[in-house]
Enzyme design. Structure first.
Site: not given
Ligand code: NDP
Ligand code: HSE
Length: 337
Positions: A135, A15, A104, A133, A301, A204
């Site tokens: 903000i 994401t 985080k 996010g 998001g 957080k």
């Molecule tokens: P996702 O699960 O959507 O994405 C994780 C990504 O990391 C994927 O592309 C996955 O690969 C890759 N990945 C995971 N493990 C490995 C590995 N061992 N080697 C290589 N690649 C790997 O997570 P999000 O994007 O939702 O979240 C990422 C971080 O951001 C988290 O720490 C979350 O707390 C933080 N965050 C998320 C928000 C949100 O709205 N989702 C908002 C703010 C912070 P593959 O695509 O092949 O599965």
């Molecule tokens: N899983 C987290 C949330 C992503 O829902 O707020 C943003 O940090």
């Protein structure tokens, strides 16, 4: 004028990583025109190399190490969302890379080690996207509000649980169905237990406690209760009393010292935080000079989070271009433990 090139290694293309890639496709020219910097996402780490992606295949690897072992890459973005991501972030700093992250859990757990590694290696460490996010709350606290001392902080810091509570309240939706929808929309953590049990909000709050009160409190030491046991009947009873249930992270200076918690809370429906719905987050702060402040925006998001990541990336890029990167590490971080 010749543009300075900044090469990024993007660890994760889910994401948030997908949003970071997309934002550069949307705004590359305007960013370059504003900053004189030409950003390139040179390598991207993913788990599954077999999946079709927007990123050209030759830039993909399944070894996060390939990114920080590449001498041309200057900045690593950590958005793997893995519990052991801190290990990669530390290794990246030890390899001389600047680090930007949204993770985080990693920042809250490994804060001292990350900060120490950044100082020792004279690299930048920025984590705006890790709290609320899109903000820009951390920059506001670290910069515009530096002159204040604080009495109180209160916020909705988790988008997934706020989305669930909103739909349970407004439509009588079923908890499990709305959680599934929040996962489909990409708001939830890879393991949504962290969201629904309040652990993500505690991570957080731990970061905010460092920045706002200069207090190092590990997430496990924050009294925390999530929303997994909130039923439709609880929500109906709250409505009867003219209230809404919200998952509230709170910290306040009291006669007994600094108190903090994450827990479902009944708010009168006129309360400003009761009107914060869906994946939106809000943070209320009370400083001894500025008085009351409220920050509001999308807390989860792809693009809202990417907006915060890019704010950090552009700041890092500008410092690299000035050759003054280390000053920002020293000036920009929270108080020591
Ligand atoms: P996702 O699960 O959507 O994405 C994780 C990504 O990391 C994927 O592309 C996955 O690969 C890759 N990945 C995971 N493990 C490995 C590995 N061992 N080697 C290589 N690649 C790997 O997570 P999000 O994007 O939702 O979240 C990422 C971080 O951001 C988290 O720490 C979350 O707390 C933080 N965050 C998320 C928000 C949100 O709205 N989702 C908002 C703010 C912070 P593959 O695509 O092949 O599965
Ligand atoms: N899983 C987290 C949330 C992503 O829902 O707020 C943003 O940090």
């Amino acid at each position: 004028m010749e543009r300075k090139q900044i090469k990024i290694g993007l660890m994760g293309l889910g994401t948030v990583g997908g949003g970071v890639w997309q934002l550069l496709q949307m705004n590359r020219e305007s960013i370059a025109a504003k900053t004189g910097l030409d950003f390139e996402i040179a390598k991207v780490a993913v788990r599954d190399l077999g999946r079709k992606r927007a990123v050209p295949a030759e830039r993909l690897t399944d070894r996060p190490e390939d990114l920080y072992e590449d001498p041309e890459i200057q900045v690593i973005v950590g958005v793997l969302g893995r519990p052991d991501e801190g290990r990669h972030l530390l290794a990246a700093m030890n390899a001389g890379k600047h680090v930007v992250t949204a993770n985080k859990a990693a920042v809250a757990a490994d804060y001292e080690a990350l900060r120490e590694a950044a100082e020792r290696n004279k690299v930048l460490f920025r984590y705006e996207a890790s709290v609320a996010g899109g903000i820009p709350i951390l920059h506001a606290i670290e910069q515009s509000l530096q002159g204040n001392e604080y009495q109180e902080l209160m916020g909705i810091l988790n988008g997934t649980t706020n989305y669930i509570l909103t739909h349970m309240t407004e439509e009588g939706a079923d908890y499990a169905d709305v959680l599934k929808k929040a996962q489909e929309l990409g708001f939830a953590e890879p393991d949504p237990t962290a969201d629904v049990e309040g652990i993500d909000a505690a991570n957080k709050l731990s970061i905010l406690l460092s920045l706002v009160f200069g207090a190092r409190v590990l997430p496990k030491d924050i009294p925390t209760e999530g929303i997994s046991r909130i039923s439709g009947a609880d929500i109906a009873a709250a409505k009867e009393q003219g209230c809404k249930i919200k998952l509230i992270a709170r910290a306040a200076k009291t006669d007994k010292g600094l108190e903090y918690s994450v827990r479902p809370t009944l708010l009168p429906k006129e309360h400003p935080l009761a009107g914060v719905n869906n994946e939106f987050n809000a943070v209320f702060l009370k400083g001894n000079a500025v008085d009351e402040l409220m920050f509001y925006g999308r807390g989860a998001g792809a693009l809202p989070t990417a907006s915060a990541v890019w704010g950090d990336l552009i700041e890092v890029g500008k410092e690299i271009a000035k050759g003054a990167a280390y000053d920002l590490v020293v000036a920009g971080g929270p108080a020591e433990a």
